[in-house]
Design a protein around this motif. Structure first.
Motif, mmCIF file in Angstrom:
data_model
loop_
_atom_site.group_PDB
_atom_site.id
_atom_site.type_symbol
_atom_site.label_atom_id
_atom_site.label_comp_id
_atom_site.label_asym_id
_atom_site.label_seq_id
_atom_site.Cartn_x
_atom_site.Cartn_y
_atom_site.Cartn_z
ATOM 1 N N TYR A 107 0.846 -1.197 0.000
ATOM 2 C CA TYR A 107 0.000 0.000 0.000
ATOM 3 C C TYR A 107 0.878 1.242 0.000
ATOM 4 N N SER A 108 0.371 2.298 -0.620
ATOM 5 C CA SER A 108 1.098 3.567 -0.641
ATOM 6 C C SER A 108 0.578 4.467 0.487
ATOM 7 N N GLN A 109 1.318 5.523 0.742
ATOM 8 C CA GLN A 109 0.856 6.481 1.737
ATOM 9 C C GLN A 109 -0.443 7.148 1.280
ATOM 10 N N VAL A 110 -0.600 7.314 -0.026
ATOM 11 C CA VAL A 110 -1.862 7.863 -0.555
ATOM 12 C C VAL A 110 -3.011 6.937 -0.199
ATOM 13 N N ASP A 111 -2.820 5.624 -0.343
ATOM 14 C CA ASP A 111 -3.854 4.664 0.042
ATOM 15 C C ASP A 111 -4.220 4.828 1.512
ATOM 16 N N LEU A 112 -3.219 4.897 2.351
ATOM 17 C CA LEU A 112 -3.459 4.988 3.786
ATOM 18 C C LEU A 112 -4.201 6.270 4.140
ATOM 19 N N ASP A 113 -3.935 7.347 3.422
ATOM 20 C CA ASP A 113 -4.580 8.627 3.708
ATOM 21 C C ASP A 113 -6.042 8.654 3.251
ATOM 22 N N LEU A 114 -6.412 7.762 2.316
ATOM 23 C CA LEU A 114 -7.778 7.759 1.796
ATOM 24 C C LEU A 114 -8.769 7.089 2.733
#
Length: 296
Positions: free
Chosen positions: A73-80
């Motif tokens: 997972y990317s940090q963008v995924d985690l932020d969503l």
């Protein structure tokens, strides 16, 4: 940090092990208990089991984030996703292979706290719909609370077993799952019901653990390994046979050798990477005519 609680790695929870492959109810109860403890511990901000394992959770959100990025997972995924949805569970990122499109209906087998559902919801948009299914009431409660917190109107969560999905025939465009099908005592039935729920032309996009060699009987009967997504792992050829028998075509199972870097921490006392590895698992429910399988 708080005192460590036991989850799927608890010796007290597995004293009698799993006596028989036919003892499906015992199998389910062990898994359900393990993941109920994960959900309760996470909701209370506590640790549970070995955080680095696929069914452990840390009381430190930074550690859970690190685990999730190791899974792909990317940090963008985690932020969503809403805070608390990412518990660092799983063995991969099914969204990365799902190729979701706006307006699609997605079903997540073993939704847990809803993390993959929320990522899918962003992909399918307001015109799409995501249904998460989990057999653990505590996880369903947590996921529904996360959905309300994040105002995800296109996501719902249903209590049920993945062998008997509470979903009508030909509902889903895509079925995703993250290290959950291995928890089932009856994987052939899981694939048959997934086939039923998919629309013709619908697809599977799964991350799970597969066996590279046959596991010793004592490891298959170790309930902590079963609840940890390892003890019930199938050989690739056996998994493919189950899926073909269910009716799937265009089956592609790709082991990920790099996953040994995190799987080695799941059960180091068993040298588990001698036996299992994470894999991406893809397939299509064909139309009435044979489906053309094109390499992506």
């Amino acid at each position: 940090m708080s005192d460590q609680k036991f989850c799927c790695n608890s010796a007290t929870a597995i004293e009698n092990g799993i006596s028989s492959a036919a003892d499906h109810d015992t199998h389910r109860q062990i898994v359900r208990q393990a993941y109920a403890e994960v959900a309760k511990a996470d909701s209370a901000g506590e640790g549970c089991g070995v955080a680095a394992s696929c069914c452990g959770v840390s009381d430190d959100s930074v550690i859970n984030t690190l685990i999730s990025t190791r899974l792909g997972y990317s940090q963008v995924d985690l932020d969503l996703a809403p805070a608390g949805a990412d518990m660092g569970l799983g063995c991969g990122n099914p969204k990365a292979i799902a190729a979701l499109k706006p307006g699609e209906v997605v079903v997540d087998l073993g939704a847990g706290g809803g993390f993959d559902c929320f990522l899918a919801a962003h992909e399918v948009g307001s015109g799409g719909h995501v249904i998460g299914v989990d057999m653990t009431p505590d996880m369903i409660s947590k996921a529904r609370a996360n959905a309300a917190k994040g105002r995800f109107d296109n996501v719902e969560f249903r209590l049920g077993e993945i062998e008997h999905l509470p979903i009508a025939d030909a509902t889903a465009d895509v079925i995703i799952s993250n290290c959950v099908i291995n928890l089932s005592p009856d994987k052939p039935r899981v694939f048959r019901d997934a086939f039923r729920v998919l629309k013709p032309g619908g697809r599977l996009a799964i991350s799970d653990v597969v066996a590279t060699v046959e596991l010793p009987v004592e490891m298959r009967n170790d309930a902590s390994l079963v609840a940890g997504c390892m003890g019930n792992a199938s050989l690739i050829e056996d998994l493919e046979a189950m899926m073909r028998a269910a009716g799937f075509e265009c089956i592609r199972i790709q082991p990920k050798d790099e996953s040994k870097e995190f799987i080695k921490d799941w059960a180091p006392e068993h040298n588990i990477t001698d036996y299992v590895v994470s894999a991406t698992i893809e397939a299509i429910r064909p139309h009435n005519r044979s489906t053309s399988c094109r390499a992506s």
